[in-house]
Write a protein that holds these residues in place. Sequence first.
Motif, PDB file in Angstrom:
ATOM      1  N   GLN A 154       0.818  -1.205   0.000  1.00  0.00           N
ATOM      2  CA  GLN A 154       0.000   0.000   0.000  1.00  0.00           C
ATOM      3  C   GLN A 154       0.858   1.265   0.000  1.00  0.00           C
ATOM      4  N   GLY A 155       1.974   1.202   0.745  1.00  0.00           N
ATOM      5  CA  GLY A 155       2.883   2.337   0.777  1.00  0.00           C
ATOM      6  C   GLY A 155       3.439   2.655  -0.598  1.00  0.00           C
ATOM      7  N   ILE A 156       3.837   1.615  -1.329  1.00  0.00           N
ATOM      8  CA  ILE A 156       4.373   1.820  -2.682  1.00  0.00           C
ATOM      9  C   ILE A 156       3.275   2.299  -3.621  1.00  0.00           C
ATOM     10  N   GLU A 157       2.102   1.673  -3.496  1.00  0.00           N
ATOM     11  CA  GLU A 157       0.971   2.052  -4.355  1.00  0.00           C
ATOM     12  C   GLU A 157       0.610   3.530  -4.182  1.00  0.00           C
ATOM     13  N   ARG A 158       0.616   3.964  -2.934  1.00  0.00           N
ATOM     14  CA  ARG A 158       0.279   5.361  -2.656  1.00  0.00           C
ATOM     15  C   ARG A 158       1.247   6.326  -3.332  1.00  0.00           C
ATOM     16  N   LEU A 159       2.543   5.968  -3.286  1.00  0.00           N
ATOM     17  CA  LEU A 159       3.540   6.798  -3.961  1.00  0.00           C
ATOM     18  C   LEU A 159       3.218   6.900  -5.454  1.00  0.00           C
ATOM     19  N   LEU A 160       2.845   5.785  -6.054  1.00  0.00           N
ATOM     20  CA  LEU A 160       2.563   5.780  -7.495  1.00  0.00           C
ATOM     21  C   LEU A 160       1.311   6.596  -7.814  1.00  0.00           C
ATOM     22  N   ILE A 161       0.286   6.456  -6.968  1.00  0.00           N
ATOM     23  CA  ILE A 161      -0.946   7.213  -7.179  1.00  0.00           C
ATOM     24  C   ILE A 161      -0.684   8.712  -7.051  1.00  0.00           C
ATOM     25  N   ASP A 162       0.040   9.072  -6.000  1.00  0.00           N
ATOM     26  CA  ASP A 162       0.400  10.484  -5.820  1.00  0.00           C
ATOM     27  C   ASP A 162       1.182  10.993  -7.029  1.00  0.00           C
ATOM     28  N   GLY A 163       2.095  10.128  -7.506  1.00  0.00           N
ATOM     29  CA  GLY A 163       2.909  10.510  -8.662  1.00  0.00           C
ATOM     30  C   GLY A 163       2.071  10.733  -9.912  1.00  0.00           C
ATOM     31  N   GLN A 164       1.043   9.930 -10.055  1.00  0.00           N
ATOM     32  CA  GLN A 164       0.170  10.119 -11.212  1.00  0.00           C
ATOM     33  C   GLN A 164      -0.622  11.418 -11.093  1.00  0.00           C
ATOM     34  N   GLN A 165      -1.073  11.718  -9.873  1.00  0.00           N
ATOM     35  CA  GLN A 165      -1.855  12.939  -9.677  1.00  0.00           C
ATOM     36  C   GLN A 165      -1.019  14.197  -9.886  1.00  0.00           C
ATOM     37  N   SER A 166       0.268  14.099  -9.541  1.00  0.00           N
ATOM     38  CA  SER A 166       1.152  15.252  -9.716  1.00  0.00           C
ATOM     39  C   SER A 166       1.790  15.253 -11.107  1.00  0.00           C
ATOM     40  N   ALA A 221       3.950  13.135 -12.249  1.00  0.00           N
ATOM     41  CA  ALA A 221       5.326  12.637 -12.237  1.00  0.00           C
ATOM     42  C   ALA A 221       5.420  11.205 -12.750  1.00  0.00           C
ATOM     43  N   VAL A 222       4.298  10.478 -12.657  1.00  0.00           N
ATOM     44  CA  VAL A 222       4.292   9.072 -13.067  1.00  0.00           C
ATOM     45  C   VAL A 222       3.329   8.908 -14.251  1.00  0.00           C
ATOM     46  N   ARG A 223       3.741   8.099 -15.220  1.00  0.00           N
ATOM     47  CA  ARG A 223       2.922   7.857 -16.404  1.00  0.00           C
ATOM     48  C   ARG A 223       1.528   7.384 -15.998  1.00  0.00           C
ATOM     49  N   SER A 224       0.528   7.946 -16.654  1.00  0.00           N
ATOM     50  CA  SER A 224      -0.856   7.628 -16.286  1.00  0.00           C
ATOM     51  C   SER A 224      -1.256   6.231 -16.747  1.00  0.00           C
TER      52      SER A 224
END
Lengths: 199, 199
Positions: free
Chosen positions: A135-147, A149-152
């Motif tokens: 969940q910790g890793i997933e949250r980072l990825l979700i946050d990254g998508q919202q900002s 920073a991470v491919r959608s």
Amino acid sequence: MTMADADKTRLALLDAAYEEIYRNGFQSASLNTILQRTGVTKGALYHHFSSKLKLGYTVVDEIISHKLDEDWLTPMQRTGHPINILIEVIQQAGQKMTREEIQLGCPLNNLAQEMSPIDPGFRQRIDLLYRQWHQGIERLLIDGQQSGAVRSTVNPADTALFILASIEGCLGIAKNSQSIDELKRCAEGLFGYLETLRS
Amino acid sequence: MTMADADKTRLALLDAAYEEIYRNGFQSASLNTILQRTGVTKGALYHHFSSKLKLGYTVVDEIISHKLDEDWLTPMQRTGHPINILIEVIQQAGQKMTREEIQLGCPLNNLAQEMSPIDPGFRQRIDLLYRQWHQGIERLLIDGQQSGAVRSTVNPADTALFILASIEGCLGIAKNSQSIDELKRCAEGLFGYLETLRS
DNA sequence: TCACATACATACTGGTTGGTATGTTTTGAT
DNA sequence: ATCAAAACATACCAACCAGTATGTATGTGA
């Protein structure tokens, strides 16, 4: 004997049990060795823990769970670029490991591989910790998508699962080769993958 | 009693030992259980194997080594697009696994995680098999680079190491969750990574 | 057919295991 | 001060462990 003293022996038992289990696995962990190392008697042990199994469960619930928080969950809660945070946390966890710890592997993974097929109690407790980690890793990825920073196009849940698997896989490979260099080379492969997740 | 009969009991012991070790780990594997399952007596066992340790070593050298060849090394020697071959071999290995085998994990990795820190004999033998596995993947990547199918910027040795780690990592995660679905989702992450290696 | 090694079979040993039964001391509330 | 519960301590137990000592049957080359 104050209650604080009683708690001290309980924690001493848990620490020693963690070490013994980390080095030998749960099944081969010897209660007598734990008692020798702590200077606690068998009567005291069975006063605090009703069986070897319960002692093992508590090691997961309290000791290993705490280490997971300290080394991974808390550091991952920093603010910044999610991919950078992930890389930095992995690097820091790797650098923190001693040569002996590389040789002994990940305490959580060790127990998972040994006990999950033969004891549901262990399996559930380990699964809980893996879910927190995931969940910790997933949250980072979700946050990254919202900002942005991470491919959608990446699926946060699936990708987090693969990252977690790769971390444990790298640690497992390094454990068998007993080589810091091989751990680093393996981690480079992981970092290369993480780079592909950036927008 | 012909020599063929003697070899038959030897192989029966190895098969039963493999099963027992696969299910319980080496340290917790019981010789008496192996003897019960095979109907072989203790005298016969110690005639063929001088100790439990030697029995375990032979399981790695003969049984597990053979399974590695069968499931991975030989299938990887096909001709075609290296990345496609890799994906297909991984998929086939995954589909071949029963629910029980997913729960029990990779026999080689199980032994590696349990025994490599505490016995050099096991460690070396397991390391040999991992090197063969690694070399098979590396060769696919090198061939792929020569045929232009794989990006020339990837380091074949390091990438092969990470792929191997990820395979074992995915199997380890699925082992603990006891979920075929989670194995598939984890493998999808791996396939996504493999796609990034194409030119 | 004799001799010898291979291939077992049976019974046992010392050590260790997790767990328990029974006691004693300590603590904290009344 | 009293009393019950908590926190130990000691001694013991049956079960299991890997390993061994000793005996026997069988096949095989001379």
